[in-house]
Design a protein around this motif. Sequence first.
Motif, PDB file in Angstrom:
ATOM      1  N   THR A  90       0.460  -1.098   5.249  1.00 46.52           N
ATOM      2  CA  THR A  90       0.341  -0.040   4.244  1.00 46.52           C
ATOM      3  C   THR A  90      -0.119   1.220   4.965  1.00 46.52           C
ATOM      4  O   THR A  90      -0.898   1.148   5.902  1.00 46.52           O
ATOM      5  CB  THR A  90      -0.632  -0.443   3.109  1.00 46.52           C
ATOM      6  OG1 THR A  90      -0.649   0.573   2.118  1.00 46.52           O
ATOM      7  CG2 THR A  90      -2.039  -0.677   3.609  1.00 46.52           C
ATOM      8  N   LYS A  91       0.427   2.378   4.551  1.00 44.62           N
ATOM      9  CA  LYS A  91       0.127   3.598   5.294  1.00 44.62           C
ATOM     10  C   LYS A  91       0.155   4.813   4.386  1.00 44.62           C
ATOM     11  O   LYS A  91       0.666   4.762   3.262  1.00 44.62           O
ATOM     12  CB  LYS A  91       1.135   3.784   6.433  1.00 44.62           C
ATOM     13  CG  LYS A  91       2.574   3.946   5.971  1.00 44.62           C
ATOM     14  CD  LYS A  91       3.512   3.983   7.171  1.00 44.62           C
ATOM     15  CE  LYS A  91       4.967   4.085   6.717  1.00 44.62           C
ATOM     16  NZ  LYS A  91       5.885   4.091   7.867  1.00 44.62           N
TER      17      LYS A  91
ATOM     18  N   LEU B   7      -8.470  -1.532   2.546  1.00 49.85           N
ATOM     19  CA  LEU B   7      -8.851  -0.967   3.847  1.00 49.85           C
ATOM     20  C   LEU B   7      -8.332   0.457   4.004  1.00 49.85           C
ATOM     21  O   LEU B   7      -9.017   1.321   4.558  1.00 49.85           O
ATOM     22  CB  LEU B   7      -8.337  -1.856   4.989  1.00 49.85           C
ATOM     23  CG  LEU B   7      -9.093  -3.172   5.195  1.00 49.85           C
ATOM     24  CD1 LEU B   7      -8.315  -4.088   6.127  1.00 49.85           C
ATOM     25  CD2 LEU B   7     -10.489  -2.924   5.730  1.00 49.85           C
ATOM     26  N   LEU B   8      -7.117   0.703   3.521  1.00 45.20           N
ATOM     27  CA  LEU B   8      -6.567   2.065   3.610  1.00 45.20           C
ATOM     28  C   LEU B   8      -7.413   3.035   2.769  1.00 45.20           C
ATOM     29  O   LEU B   8      -7.726   4.143   3.222  1.00 45.20           O
ATOM     30  CB  LEU B   8      -5.103   2.093   3.151  1.00 45.20           C
ATOM     31  CG  LEU B   8      -4.384   3.442   3.347  1.00 45.20           C
ATOM     32  CD1 LEU B   8      -4.239   3.769   4.829  1.00 45.20           C
ATOM     33  CD2 LEU B   8      -3.024   3.443   2.673  1.00 45.20           C
TER      34      LEU B   8
ATOM     35  N   TYR C  45      -8.552   5.399   9.845  1.00 44.66           N
ATOM     36  CA  TYR C  45      -7.233   4.770  10.016  1.00 44.66           C
ATOM     37  C   TYR C  45      -6.330   5.192   8.859  1.00 44.66           C
ATOM     38  O   TYR C  45      -6.757   5.183   7.706  1.00 44.66           O
ATOM     39  CB  TYR C  45      -7.341   3.241  10.038  1.00 44.66           C
ATOM     40  CG  TYR C  45      -8.311   2.722  11.074  1.00 44.66           C
ATOM     41  CD1 TYR C  45      -7.957   2.660  12.419  1.00 44.66           C
ATOM     42  CD2 TYR C  45      -9.591   2.309  10.703  1.00 44.66           C
ATOM     43  CE1 TYR C  45      -8.852   2.191  13.371  1.00 44.66           C
ATOM     44  CE2 TYR C  45     -10.491   1.849  11.649  1.00 44.66           C
ATOM     45  CZ  TYR C  45     -10.121   1.798  12.976  1.00 44.66           C
ATOM     46  OH  TYR C  45     -11.014   1.351  13.921  1.00 44.66           O
ATOM     47  N   ASN C  46      -5.083   5.566   9.192  1.00 41.86           N
ATOM     48  CA  ASN C  46      -4.139   5.920   8.124  1.00 41.86           C
ATOM     49  C   ASN C  46      -2.967   4.941   8.048  1.00 41.86           C
ATOM     50  O   ASN C  46      -2.030   5.133   7.279  1.00 41.86           O
ATOM     51  CB  ASN C  46      -3.653   7.367   8.262  1.00 41.86           C
ATOM     52  CG  ASN C  46      -3.243   7.711   9.683  1.00 41.86           C
ATOM     53  OD1 ASN C  46      -2.827   6.825  10.435  1.00 41.86           O
ATOM     54  ND2 ASN C  46      -3.369   8.985  10.052  1.00 41.86           N
ATOM     55  N   GLN C  47      -3.004   3.896   8.882  1.00 43.49           N
ATOM     56  CA  GLN C  47      -2.047   2.791   8.746  1.00 43.49           C
ATOM     57  C   GLN C  47      -2.808   1.489   8.968  1.00 43.49           C
ATOM     58  O   GLN C  47      -3.530   1.338   9.943  1.00 43.49           O
ATOM     59  CB  GLN C  47      -0.905   2.911   9.755  1.00 43.49           C
ATOM     60  CG  GLN C  47       0.089   1.736   9.663  1.00 43.49           C
ATOM     61  CD  GLN C  47       1.391   2.003  10.394  1.00 43.49           C
ATOM     62  OE1 GLN C  47       2.136   2.907  10.037  1.00 43.49           O
ATOM     63  NE2 GLN C  47       1.669   1.239  11.439  1.00 43.49           N
ATOM     64  N   ILE C  48      -2.614   0.579   8.032  1.00 41.85           N
ATOM     65  CA  ILE C  48      -3.281  -0.726   8.103  1.00 41.85           C
ATOM     66  C   ILE C  48      -2.225  -1.796   8.342  1.00 41.85           C
ATOM     67  O   ILE C  48      -1.242  -1.894   7.590  1.00 41.85           O
ATOM     68  CB  ILE C  48      -4.035  -1.051   6.794  1.00 41.85           C
ATOM     69  CG1 ILE C  48      -4.954   0.108   6.382  1.00 41.85           C
ATOM     70  CG2 ILE C  48      -4.793  -2.361   6.923  1.00 41.85           C
ATOM     71  CD1 ILE C  48      -6.099   0.399   7.294  1.00 41.85           C
ATOM     72  N   LYS C  49      -2.414  -2.570   9.391  1.00 46.94           N
ATOM     73  CA  LYS C  49      -1.482  -3.666   9.701  1.00 46.94           C
ATOM     74  C   LYS C  49      -2.269  -4.975   9.709  1.00 46.94           C
ATOM     75  O   LYS C  49      -3.197  -5.160  10.489  1.00 46.94           O
ATOM     76  CB  LYS C  49      -0.834  -3.434  11.065  1.00 46.94           C
ATOM     77  CG  LYS C  49       0.236  -4.472  11.416  1.00 46.94           C
ATOM     78  CD  LYS C  49       0.901  -4.119  12.750  1.00 46.94           C
ATOM     79  CE  LYS C  49       2.013  -5.103  13.090  1.00 46.94           C
ATOM     80  NZ  LYS C  49       2.663  -4.762  14.385  1.00 46.94           N
TER      81      LYS C  49
END
Length: 314
Positions: A219-220, A253-254, A199-203
């Motif tokens: 965050t991305k 997480l990112l 994943y390259n974007q965390i929401k």
Amino acid sequence: MNMEFAVETDGKIYEISELVTSVSYTDKLNDGCSKLEFSYIDDDLKIHNGSVVRFRYDNENVFYGYVFKHGQNKAKEISVTAYDQLRYCKAKDTIVVKNDTVDSLVKKMCNYFNLKAGILTNTGYKLPVSVQDDKTWLDIIYTAISDTLMNTGRWYCLRDEFGNIAVRDLQELQLDLILGDESLAYDYEYEKSIDDEFYNQIKIVSDNEKTGKRDVYITKDSSSIQKYGLLQYFEVLDKNYNPSQAKAKADALLRLYNREVETLELECLGDVRVRAGSSFYGRIEDIQLNKRLIVKSVAHEFIPVHTMKLEVMI
């Protein structure tokens, strides 16, 4: 080959290493109990479910557990599947997590199921207060291990060590062992992927009790998105997270997921010290590999010669 194979049934202990025709031992990192499958030929010895099995190889403890399945064929070959103590922890329950660390949860679990505890490393990190409903004890502890990793950077494993439930820091499980080119390994399969766990974007969203609305944290990595396309991870947090904790979790997480997932499977000559969670030095020139690797899963075969198949994390 120095093999000791004991079965305790009907109050008597039998040494059956001369009768055994196959033995395999499987262990996975924070993914249930370890498993011993074996077969033997004997007219008289009848194994029952619940019988105790002890297996040692080359003077090393390998497996202590309990028979859960057995059967036989026309040739009177009896096949048996045994699991370690963690098999009992697949039970679902409602558990309140309050002022707990991973090791204190494991202690509660051992007390509840009357299991023998061994080395329970103090993980130090106090888990968020929560009520875990209709989940297995194992899943609750694995989630706690994951939370501890996210918040401290330290990685632990839950495992049974020859009849003793243990919590171990993976740093403690480093082996003085090299596997790879010209060193025990005779085959490998290597893969690089963004298909799973990338994943390259965390929401992250969190309910704000004061405003009655949902706070959103994103965050991305823009360069990664440009390279691979947008791959988003989404999670709803419980109410116990404050804004700084939610942002910290998104950032963690990112860091964890924004990289290509590399998988490597090795086929090697066996070493009984290799268990899930242990690590060794991997050297394979063709894939420019020269680093310490953690064992995700291992399957040992002991007859006719000791070999093992490993899946490792890079």
